[in-house]
Design an enzyme around this catalytic site. Sequence first.
Site, PDB file in Angstrom:
ATOM      1  N   SER A  18       0.682  -0.989   0.024  1.00  0.00           N
ATOM      2  CA  SER A  18      -0.233   0.100   0.091  1.00  0.00           C
ATOM      3  C   SER A  18       1.067   1.075  -0.299  1.00  0.00           C
ATOM      4  O   SER A  18       0.487   2.422  -0.432  1.00  0.00           O
ATOM      5  CB  SER A  18      -1.085   0.024   1.212  1.00  0.00           C
ATOM      6  OG  SER A  18      -0.191   0.141   2.241  1.00  0.00           O
ATOM      7  N   LYS A  63       0.810   4.759   6.439  1.00  0.00           N
ATOM      8  CA  LYS A  63      -0.078   5.218   6.019  1.00  0.00           C
ATOM      9  C   LYS A  63       0.865   6.712   6.415  1.00  0.00           C
ATOM     10  O   LYS A  63       1.154   7.272   7.193  1.00  0.00           O
ATOM     11  CB  LYS A  63      -1.667   5.412   6.481  1.00  0.00           C
ATOM     12  CG  LYS A  63      -2.339   3.586   5.854  1.00  0.00           C
ATOM     13  CD  LYS A  63      -2.053   4.023   4.205  1.00  0.00           C
ATOM     14  CE  LYS A  63      -2.782   2.215   3.945  1.00  0.00           C
ATOM     15  NZ  LYS A  63      -2.347   1.608   4.398  1.00  0.00           N
TER      16      LYS A  63
END
Length: 143
Positions: free
Chosen positions: A64, A101
Site C-alpha cells: 500500500s 499510511k
Amino acid sequence: MSKNKITFFIPDFENSNELPFIAGGIKAGFPSPAADFDETKISLDNVLIKNREATFYAKASGTSMIGAGIDDGDVLVIDRSIEPQNNKIAVCFIDGEFTVKRIKIEKDGLYLMPENTAFHPIKITEDNNLIIWGIVTYVIKSV
C-alpha cells in the site's frame, strides 16, 4: 482497510556494531580512484536513531505504500516521540490493526493515505479507534 502485518523490533544498542563507512560517498557516475576512499567507522543504530527510548524497527508487509518507497519486507525506523503532522508517514493502530499510511489533514477531517492506487484512503470518523503510534523516519531496503 489493508491487512498489512507489521513486525516490531527493539534496537539493541548494547551490541551495536561499528562497520566501515566511506564518508566521501561513492560516485554513481564515472568511477574514481580507490585512493579517494577515506574509511571511518559508524554504527547504523547511532546514525538512524535520534531518540533511543522512543524508537523501534518494524518490518513492513504489503504494497500500500510503494509510491512512498516502502516495499514489502522493508525495515522501517519509527520514532514515537515525533509529533504527528500533515504529510508525515505514520504507523497507525486503527480499529485493532497496525498499518503504515501518510497522514492527510483536510477541512473535512483526517485521512490515512496509501501510496498505491490499488488501495483506498481511510477517512477517520468518530467510530474509528485510532492511535498514531509513531512516525517513520527511515526506510531500510534490500536490493
